[in-house]
Design an enzyme around this catalytic site. Structure first.
Site, PDB file in Angstrom:
ATOM      1  N   HIS A  22      -3.566   5.995   3.143  1.00 52.90           N
ATOM      2  CA  HIS A  22      -4.234   4.894   3.033  1.00 52.90           C
ATOM      3  C   HIS A  22      -3.802   3.667   3.522  1.00 52.90           C
ATOM      4  O   HIS A  22      -4.828   2.803   4.041  1.00 52.90           O
ATOM      5  CB  HIS A  22      -4.368   4.524   1.260  1.00 52.90           C
TER       6      HIS A  22
ATOM      7  N   ASP B 272       0.836  -1.205   0.097  1.00 47.76           N
ATOM      8  CA  ASP B 272      -0.101   0.021   0.055  1.00 47.76           C
ATOM      9  C   ASP B 272       1.069   1.282  -0.052  1.00 47.76           C
ATOM     10  O   ASP B 272       1.958   1.216  -0.449  1.00 47.76           O
ATOM     11  CB  ASP B 272      -1.132   0.030   1.158  1.00 47.76           C
TER      12      ASP B 272
ATOM     13  N   SER C  49     -11.669  -1.035  -0.129  1.00 42.10           N
ATOM     14  CA  SER C  49     -10.424  -1.075   0.427  1.00 42.10           C
ATOM     15  C   SER C  49     -10.665  -1.615   1.979  1.00 42.10           C
ATOM     16  O   SER C  49     -10.003  -2.397   2.350  1.00 42.10           O
ATOM     17  CB  SER C  49      -9.407   0.125   0.247  1.00 42.10           C
TER      18      SER C  49
END
Length: 450
Positions: free
Chosen positions: A227, A195, A386
């Protein structure tokens, strides 16, 4: 005519000069770079592909660079690239494409109740007693069957209470809901998170994260996008996390704009396989990769197959484009577990962003989700598939802790077949209704309020 002729020559030279980076995989990885260059040079001379200039060929071949044990990059124009691809030693050649990771949308905490009501267009007092489990499955994983041995987290975020609940209930609303029942680790499990990086110093993740390799050139191994830290907090965070004992290894593949490339991803997966062998040779592992690509990549598909073959299941978000998940990679690969999302209160499919279709394997909470941000950003509330993938990754890690001998197919099958059916409403056609469940069969979660 002379003027037209000059323009014609200029356009040819201009087009000829346009090059881009390509990824090259060879059939024999043991052959030296010099031997590969010689072979490709001979191919160009033998076949004399129309439009290929010897000077340009030499320039392209001089840019051949080894990325890892099975991958090279090369700079070439389209015509030269076709010539390279025709070489008998070349397994695959494709452009190195920039890919943006799945976006997670911020939700202002102060507006949550109104947003939930607007989002699902239902009153808070709706009676959903008719939405019940048609048949509670027997979990296909060897968890502790005594409910008294499960730990309890009070005042959890709604996604945790939902994961441990058999029944659907309208009071299961954000941000707090049913108590969360979970198990401590029986065996260690490694979670590789590919990520934007992870902040290991936030309270939610203190002592839980190892910073692995950083594949983003020009950036420190820091989560600028936020994120990765959000997903890590859902996998194993002290408060928001599904599996509190997860050992998370951060592999940075997205930059501060949440963008990576196929070459970065391929190199990262190669690093993961090496790291697992070097540092965790007897420890089960799972991968989270919440990134989607609308194009085709034979090399990307091959690396996911190789990871699967090496004993690791990859969990992937279905994508946030409100379209058929089968249009995206790696969501459509059989070697991954693809996760779509639903929201709180009435367990409604997230039709305003979640991808759908037969390539979605299972559903999990993905809207109005509490996460931890990097640095001093603290907690936040966000939406996105996600997040659903992070929750299912945590579940997969907990299953592996009690079933360390599971192969990727066993783990994927256990998560899908043990999920609860027909509780998520407003699901698009040809899309699963299975919602992820952690197998807790004790007394129904109670409701607690602050």
């Amino acid at each position: 005519m002379k003027f037209v002729y000059i323009l014609f020559v200029y356009s040819i030279n201009s087009a000829f000069a346009q090059t881009q980076k390509y990824l090259v995989s060879f059939k024999n990885n043991t052959v030296s770079k010099e031997a590969l260059l010689s072979s490709m040079n001979n191919s160009f001379r033998s076949f004399r592909i129309k439009g290929i200039n010897d000077n340009q060929v030499s320039k392209s071949l001089s840019t051949l660079k080894k990325v890892n044990r099975s991958l090279y990059t090369i700079q070439a124009d389209n015509t030269t690239a076709k010539g390279i691809k025709s070489n008998s030693n070349v397994r695959a050649l494709e452009p190195d494409v920039s890919i943006v990771g799945d976006e997670i949308k911020q939700v202002p905490l102060q507006s949550v109740p109104a947003l939930i009501k607007e989002h699902y267009q239902k009153p808070f007092g709706i009676d959903l007693d008719s939405i019940i489990v048609n048949a509670v499955p027997s979990p296909l994983y060897n968890f502790d069957s005594d409910p008294n041995n499960w730990l309890v987290q009070r005042y959890p975020p709604w996604h945790l209470g939902r994961l441990a609940s058999i029944g659907a209930n309208p009071q299961n609303f954000s941000p707090y809901g049913q108590e969360y029942y979970y198990l401590k680790a029986k065996n260690n499990v490694v979670v590789y998170l590919l990520d934007s990086g992870v902040d290991p110093n936030v309270p939610e993740l203190s002592g839980k994260v190892r910073l692995g390799s950083n594949f983003i050139s020009g950036e420190d191994n820091v989560d600028y996008a936020g994120h990765g830290t959000a997903i890590a907090s859902l996998i194993g965070g002290k408060y928001n996390g599904v599996f509190k004992d997860a050992k998370i290894v951060s592999v940075k593949v997205l930059d501060k704009t949440n963008t990576g490339s196929t070459s970065v991803f391929l190199n990262a997966f190669d690093w993961v396989l090496n790291d697992l062998q070097d540092n965790y040779p007897s420890t089960p592992a799972i991968i989270n990769f919440s990134i989607n690509y609308s194009g085709e990549s034979a090399l990307l598909e091959a690396v996911f197959q190789e990871v699967y073959k090496q004993g690791i299941l990859s969990v992937n978000s279905a994508g946030n484009y409100k379209t058929d998940a089968c249009s995206y990679s790696p969501t459509k690969y059989d070697s991954v577990l693809s996760v779509g999302s639903f929201g709180p209160q009435i367990n409604s499919f997230d039709n305003d962003f979640s991808n759908y279709g037969p390539c979605v394997d299972v559903l999990a909470p993905g809207s109005f989700i509490l996460i931890s941000g990097p640095g001093n950003k603290g907690m936040g509330m966000v939406n996105g598939t996600s997040l659903a993938a992070g929750i299912v990754t945590g579940l997969g890690a907990m299953i592996l802790s009690y079933n360390p001998g599971f192969k990727p197919g066993d783990l994927k099958n256990a998560i899908i077949k043990s999920a609860i059916t027909n509780q998520v409403v407003n699901v698009p056609d040809n899309t699963t209704t299975r919602s992820a469940w952690n197998g807790f069969k004790g007394s129904k979660s109670t409701f607690t309020y602050l």
